[in-house]
Write a protein that holds these residues in place. Structure first.
Motif, PDB file in Angstrom:
ATOM      1  N   LEU A   1     -17.915  -0.101  54.705  1.00  0.00           N
ATOM      2  CA  LEU A   1     -19.328  -0.408  54.510  1.00  0.00           C
ATOM      3  C   LEU A   1     -20.231   0.741  54.943  1.00  0.00           C
ATOM      4  CD1 LEU A   1     -19.332  -4.069  55.851  1.00  0.00           C
ATOM      5  CD2 LEU A   1     -19.242  -3.326  53.463  1.00  0.00           C
ATOM      6  N   THR A   2     -19.761   1.519  55.909  1.00  0.00           N
ATOM      7  CA  THR A   2     -20.609   2.578  56.468  1.00  0.00           C
ATOM      8  C   THR A   2     -20.065   3.987  56.241  1.00  0.00           C
ATOM      9  OG1 THR A   2     -19.501   2.366  58.604  1.00  0.00           O
ATOM     10  CG2 THR A   2     -21.513   1.067  58.273  1.00  0.00           C
ATOM     11  N   GLU A   3     -18.818   4.090  55.871  1.00  0.00           N
ATOM     12  CA  GLU A   3     -18.188   5.403  55.713  1.00  0.00           C
ATOM     13  C   GLU A   3     -17.952   5.672  54.229  1.00  0.00           C
ATOM     14  OE1 GLU A   3     -17.028   8.907  56.052  1.00  0.00           O
ATOM     15  OE2 GLU A   3     -17.620   7.854  57.884  1.00  0.00           O
ATOM     16  N   PRO A   4     -18.762   6.557  53.626  1.00  0.00           N
ATOM     17  CA  PRO A   4     -18.673   6.787  52.176  1.00  0.00           C
ATOM     18  C   PRO A   4     -17.283   7.205  51.691  1.00  0.00           C
ATOM     19  CG  PRO A   4     -20.640   7.820  53.074  1.00  0.00           C
ATOM     20  CD  PRO A   4     -19.833   7.332  54.244  1.00  0.00           C
ATOM     21  N   SER A   5     -16.570   8.024  52.447  1.00  0.00           N
ATOM     22  CA  SER A   5     -15.264   8.489  51.962  1.00  0.00           C
ATOM     23  C   SER A   5     -14.261   7.338  51.907  1.00  0.00           C
ATOM     24  CB  SER A   5     -14.724   9.630  52.833  1.00  0.00           C
ATOM     25  OG  SER A   5     -14.454   9.182  54.140  1.00  0.00           O
ATOM     26  N   LEU A   6     -14.331   6.414  52.877  1.00  0.00           N
ATOM     27  CA  LEU A   6     -13.421   5.266  52.869  1.00  0.00           C
ATOM     28  C   LEU A   6     -13.813   4.298  51.756  1.00  0.00           C
ATOM     29  CD1 LEU A   6     -12.950   4.534  56.675  1.00  0.00           C
ATOM     30  CD2 LEU A   6     -11.636   6.063  55.190  1.00  0.00           C
ATOM     31  N   LYS A   7     -15.108   4.097  51.583  1.00  0.00           N
ATOM     32  CA  LYS A   7     -15.589   3.231  50.500  1.00  0.00           C
ATOM     33  C   LYS A   7     -15.103   3.760  49.151  1.00  0.00           C
ATOM     34  CE  LYS A   7     -19.792   1.590  48.279  1.00  0.00           C
ATOM     35  NZ  LYS A   7     -21.250   1.616  48.296  1.00  0.00           N
ATOM     36  N   ARG A   8     -15.229   5.066  48.956  1.00  0.00           N
ATOM     37  CA  ARG A   8     -14.800   5.685  47.690  1.00  0.00           C
ATOM     38  C   ARG A   8     -13.304   5.463  47.457  1.00  0.00           C
ATOM     39  NH1 ARG A   8     -15.979  10.384  48.954  1.00  0.00           N
ATOM     40  NH2 ARG A   8     -13.900  11.181  49.346  1.00  0.00           N
ATOM     41  N   LYS A   9     -12.500   5.634  48.515  1.00  0.00           N
ATOM     42  CA  LYS A   9     -11.051   5.439  48.382  1.00  0.00           C
ATOM     43  C   LYS A   9     -10.732   3.994  47.985  1.00  0.00           C
ATOM     44  CE  LYS A   9      -9.727   8.952  51.757  1.00  0.00           C
ATOM     45  NZ  LYS A   9      -8.457   9.620  51.506  1.00  0.00           N
ATOM     46  N   TRP A  10     -11.406   3.040  48.624  1.00  0.00           N
ATOM     47  CA  TRP A  10     -11.162   1.628  48.317  1.00  0.00           C
ATOM     48  C   TRP A  10     -11.568   1.317  46.879  1.00  0.00           C
ATOM     49  CZ3 TRP A  10      -8.436  -2.395  49.316  1.00  0.00           C
ATOM     50  CH2 TRP A  10      -8.808  -3.641  48.813  1.00  0.00           C
ATOM     51  N   VAL A  11     -12.757   1.754  46.486  1.00  0.00           N
ATOM     52  CA  VAL A  11     -13.253   1.486  45.135  1.00  0.00           C
ATOM     53  C   VAL A  11     -12.333   2.123  44.095  1.00  0.00           C
ATOM     54  CG1 VAL A  11     -15.165   1.966  43.528  1.00  0.00           C
ATOM     55  CG2 VAL A  11     -15.639   1.100  45.829  1.00  0.00           C
ATOM     56  N   GLU A  12     -11.887   3.338  44.340  1.00  0.00           N
ATOM     57  CA  GLU A  12     -10.970   4.008  43.408  1.00  0.00           C
ATOM     58  C   GLU A  12      -9.655   3.242  43.290  1.00  0.00           C
ATOM     59  OE1 GLU A  12     -10.659   8.028  44.852  1.00  0.00           O
ATOM     60  OE2 GLU A  12     -12.635   8.576  44.064  1.00  0.00           O
ATOM     61  N   TRP A  13      -9.156   2.742  44.418  1.00  0.00           N
ATOM     62  CA  TRP A  13      -7.907   1.976  44.381  1.00  0.00           C
ATOM     63  C   TRP A  13      -8.088   0.713  43.534  1.00  0.00           C
ATOM     64  CZ3 TRP A  13      -6.569  -2.972  45.913  1.00  0.00           C
ATOM     65  CH2 TRP A  13      -5.203  -3.253  45.873  1.00  0.00           C
ATOM     66  N   LEU A  14      -9.131  -0.045  43.834  1.00  0.00           N
ATOM     67  CA  LEU A  14      -9.356  -1.301  43.120  1.00  0.00           C
ATOM     68  C   LEU A  14      -9.657  -1.042  41.646  1.00  0.00           C
ATOM     69  CD1 LEU A  14      -9.522  -4.356  43.299  1.00  0.00           C
ATOM     70  CD2 LEU A  14     -11.928  -4.110  43.975  1.00  0.00           C
ATOM     71  N   ASP A  15     -10.551  -0.100  41.363  1.00  0.00           N
ATOM     72  CA  ASP A  15     -10.866   0.216  39.959  1.00  0.00           C
ATOM     73  C   ASP A  15      -9.636   0.707  39.203  1.00  0.00           C
ATOM     74  OD1 ASP A  15     -13.492  -0.523  40.257  1.00  0.00           O
ATOM     75  OD2 ASP A  15     -14.290   1.518  40.328  1.00  0.00           O
ATOM     76  N   GLY A  16      -8.805   1.485  39.873  1.00  0.00           N
ATOM     77  CA  GLY A  16      -7.581   1.970  39.242  1.00  0.00           C
ATOM     78  C   GLY A  16      -6.691   0.827  38.798  1.00  0.00           C
ATOM     79  N   HIS A  17      -6.548  -0.172  39.661  1.00  0.00           N
ATOM     80  CA  HIS A  17      -5.725  -1.328  39.294  1.00  0.00           C
ATOM     81  C   HIS A  17      -6.368  -2.130  38.173  1.00  0.00           C
ATOM     82  CE1 HIS A  17      -2.143  -1.545  41.713  1.00  0.00           C
ATOM     83  NE2 HIS A  17      -2.821  -1.020  42.711  1.00  0.00           N
ATOM     84  N   LEU A  18      -7.667  -2.319  38.253  1.00  0.00           N
ATOM     85  CA  LEU A  18      -8.337  -3.109  37.217  1.00  0.00           C
ATOM     86  C   LEU A  18      -8.297  -2.399  35.873  1.00  0.00           C
ATOM     87  CD1 LEU A  18     -11.308  -4.519  39.293  1.00  0.00           C
ATOM     88  CD2 LEU A  18      -9.216  -5.712  38.579  1.00  0.00           C
ATOM     89  N   GLN A  19      -8.400  -1.081  35.863  1.00  0.00           N
ATOM     90  CA  GLN A  19      -8.277  -0.338  34.603  1.00  0.00           C
ATOM     91  C   GLN A  19      -6.845  -0.398  34.079  1.00  0.00           C
ATOM     92  OE1 GLN A  19      -9.802   3.612  35.233  1.00  0.00           O
ATOM     93  NE2 GLN A  19     -11.866   2.873  35.676  1.00  0.00           N
TER      94      GLN A  19
END
Length: 187
Positions: A118-136
């Protein structure tokens, strides 16, 4: 001439210990309270040894996050491999993996790091990339609105478990799990 005791260098083992102790301390103190000195001491290495593997606190936190995400990925992959039904397969694996983590004794490190997204952009980006990767990757088979609702619901359960707001163990959790899994089946 005799040699003094020489300890065999095992960088992979030292790195593993640093990651494990760092994750445990994140769970106890939060990422903000994480001290490199304390991680080094609990792992049985010098601070210089820690800095050899992780040149900064940020590098250590990101490595812990990556390590935990890899473990979660393995859980999700194992769940997906055992599920013969393509429709909703990723979402069911995500639900089961997330709920299994809520019940684990060592969930503190996971929770602290996930809250840090929620507060650390690099961790947020990693999580979003992981989830988006699976959804794609799963494409249309996990794009259904009911599947999205089930993923949001389990995310809410994760957050609730982090705050110990509800009893998410035993029978109540299993009832919710069954209801969420029902949402992932083709109508």
């Amino acid at each position: 001439m005799t040699r003094a005791y020489e300890r065999k260098k095992e960088p992979a083992l030292v790195r593993r210990r640093l990651l494990e102790h760092g994750a445990r301390l994140c769970g106890q103190q939060g990422v903000a309270g994480l001290s490199l000195q304390e991680v080094a001491e609990t792992a049985g290495v010098t601070k210089g040894g820690l800095l050899h593997h992780f040149p900064s606190k940020q590098a250590l936190v990101e490595a812990i996050f990556d390590d935990l995400m890899q473990a979660f990925e393995e859980i999700v992959q194992r769940e997906m491999a055992s599920d013969p039904e393509p429709f909703g397969r990723f979402t069911r694996a995500y639900i089961n993996g997330t709920l299994d983590l809520i019940g684990r004794e060592d969930r503190g490190g996971w929770s602290a790091l996930m809250m840090s997204t929620l507060t650390e952009p690099s961790l947020k980006r990693k999580w979003v990339e992981w989830l988006d990767g699976h959804l794609q990757q799963e494409g249309r088979v996990d794009a259904d609105p009911m599947l999205e609702l089930a993923r949001y619901a389990v995310d809410g359960m994760w957050l609730s478990g982090f705050f110990d707001a509800h009893d998410l163990h035993g029978s109540p959790a299993e009832t919710l799990r069954r209801q969420l899994i029902t949402l992932t089946r083709k109508p």
